[in-house]
Design a protein around this motif. Structure first.
Motif, PDB file in Angstrom:
ATOM      1  N   ASP A   1       0.600  -1.500  -0.132  1.00  0.00           N
ATOM      2  CA  ASP A   1      -0.323   0.400  -0.425  1.00  0.00           C
ATOM      3  C   ASP A   1       0.747   1.199  -0.163  1.00  0.00           C
ATOM      4  O   ASP A   1       1.409   1.695   1.250  1.00  0.00           O
ATOM      5  CB  ASP A   1      -0.731   0.263   1.391  1.00  0.00           C
TER       6      ASP A   1
ATOM      7  N   HIS B   1      -6.333   2.321  -4.494  1.00  0.00           N
ATOM      8  CA  HIS B   1      -5.980   2.247  -3.158  1.00  0.00           C
ATOM      9  C   HIS B   1      -7.122   3.811  -2.504  1.00  0.00           C
ATOM     10  O   HIS B   1      -6.376   4.293  -1.650  1.00  0.00           O
ATOM     11  CB  HIS B   1      -4.888   2.535  -2.057  1.00  0.00           C
TER      12      HIS B   1
ATOM     13  N   PRO C   1      -8.068   2.394   2.331  1.00  0.00           N
ATOM     14  CA  PRO C   1      -7.329   2.308   3.299  1.00  0.00           C
ATOM     15  C   PRO C   1      -7.673   2.914   5.118  1.00  0.00           C
ATOM     16  O   PRO C   1      -8.959   1.959   5.333  1.00  0.00           O
ATOM     17  CB  PRO C   1      -6.829   4.636   3.202  1.00  0.00           C
TER      18      PRO C   1
ATOM     19  N   HIS D   1      -7.294   8.867   0.212  1.00  0.00           N
ATOM     20  CA  HIS D   1      -6.472   8.135   1.688  1.00  0.00           C
ATOM     21  C   HIS D   1      -7.933   7.855   2.792  1.00  0.00           C
ATOM     22  O   HIS D   1      -7.086   8.525   3.744  1.00  0.00           O
ATOM     23  CB  HIS D   1      -4.928   8.262   1.591  1.00  0.00           C
TER      24      HIS D   1
ATOM     25  N   ASP E   1       0.932   4.225   0.625  1.00  0.00           N
ATOM     26  CA  ASP E   1       0.439   5.650   1.690  1.00  0.00           C
ATOM     27  C   ASP E   1       1.660   5.940   1.513  1.00  0.00           C
ATOM     28  O   ASP E   1       2.765   5.681   1.658  1.00  0.00           O
ATOM     29  CB  ASP E   1       0.399   4.776   3.541  1.00  0.00           C
TER      30      ASP E   1
END
Ligand code: ZN
Length: 316
Positions: free
Chosen positions: A10, A82, A123, A86, A12
């Motif tokens: 992921d 994703h 998320p 988020h 992020d």
């Protein structure tokens, strides 16, 4: 033949962690992607691994990230959706908001990388019946937003205890961050959601069979902060239990598994972020040595194809 393990990361970003944690300055979108993506790609190339990167629409839409994100697909990796903003409270969005969130992200990812995503992860493992319905309707090949563990609420307590800047309203939105206790009763093996938009394949993030405690790399690094030997024993036990129970693995990675205190000092509320990255990387390599010995590691789209070959969706 070795059992299957799908690998996903992921992607992020610094801003998304600061945002969830209620830290000032997230809204200018500080980014570490140019540091971490080449580092992860090098690690994977050295191990002949092709994985799935779940990209955030906000980052994909920023032209400053175009080259670094394209390097992911140029290296042969899969890209998944994703979400755009988020926000781990995605399950609170309306159907119209979810549709917009997915569509904007698909377009941004396709523009940046040349590939339209067909897999989704929410998320903070956020998902809802509405989201699953919209994913099925939009033709997604799989979702992988479920995290069957009993420890979600404990992870949330730990996380929010350090988040001093959050108002009561902001805290309320994070009420399901990392999931509910009852998520621990969810299946570890892939299954199909029945939605009005059609069946949707779900590939849960694997937790330890029988115990339903997390086994993803960030958690192993957290354990290693107490004892490396304990983390390795824990990992070996998890892999052995996956094999003996016939549980195909789907292993989750995060950028912070490859980063450390020498990369940023703004994320030291994460357990393993007070250590320099080199030692962490060496340890992650050792976890992978063990994994690759016993498992055939593949991206999530390929895992979904293999599952579909033996697990037919239920008749509508
Ligand atoms: Zn995320």
């Amino acid at each position: 033949m070795k059992p299957t393990c799908s690998l996903s990361l992921d992607l992020d970003n610094l801003w998304s962690y600061l945002k969830t944690h209620g830290e000032a300055g997230w809204d200018v979108y500080p980014s570490y992607l140019r540091i971490v993506v080449p580092r992860v790609l090098k690690f994977l190339a050295e191990r002949n691994l092709i994985i799935t990167f779940f990209l955030v629409g906000q980052d994909a839409a920023d032209p400053a990230h175009a080259a670094v994100l394209r390097s992911i697909t140029e290296a042969g990796h899969e890209v998944g959706n994703h979400s755009f903003h988020h926000e781990p409270w995605l399950h609170l969005y309306s159907e119209v908001e979810i549709e917009d969130e997915l569509k904007r992200t698909e377009e941004a990812i396709e523009t940046a990388t040349g590939i339209k995503p067909t897999g989704f992860r929410g998320p903070g493992f956020s998902h809802s019946p509405t989201l699953l319905n919209v994913l099925a309707r939009r033709g997604y090949a799989y979702d992988c937003s479920t995290f069957p563990t009993f420890l979600g609420p404990i992870a949330r307590l730990y996380y929010l205890a350090t988040a001093k800047g959050l108002s009561p309203e902001e805290r309320a939105k994070r009420k399901k961050l990392f999931g509910r206790f009852t998520d621990g009763f969810g299946p570890l093996k892939p299954f199909h959601w029945a939605t009005p938009g059609g069946p949707l394949l779900e590939i849960p993030v694997t937790t330890m069979p029988l115990f339903k405690i997390p086994i993803h790399v960030s958690y192993l690094l957290y354990l290693a902060g107490y004892s490396r030997a304990l983390a390795k024993l824990y990992w070996r036990t998890a892999l052995r239990l996956c094999r003996s129970t016939g549980t195909g693995l789907s292993l989750l990675l995060h950028p912070l598994d490859f980063m450390g205190s020498d990369d940023t000092d703004r994320l030291d509320f994460f357990p393993a972020m007070k250590r320099p990255h080199a030692g962490k990387l060496e340890l992650v390599g050792q976890f992978f040595d063990r994994l690759q010995k016993d498992f055939d590691c593949i991206p999530m789209g390929e895992h979904a194809r293999r599952i579909r070959a033996r697990l037919r969706p239920p008749p509508v």
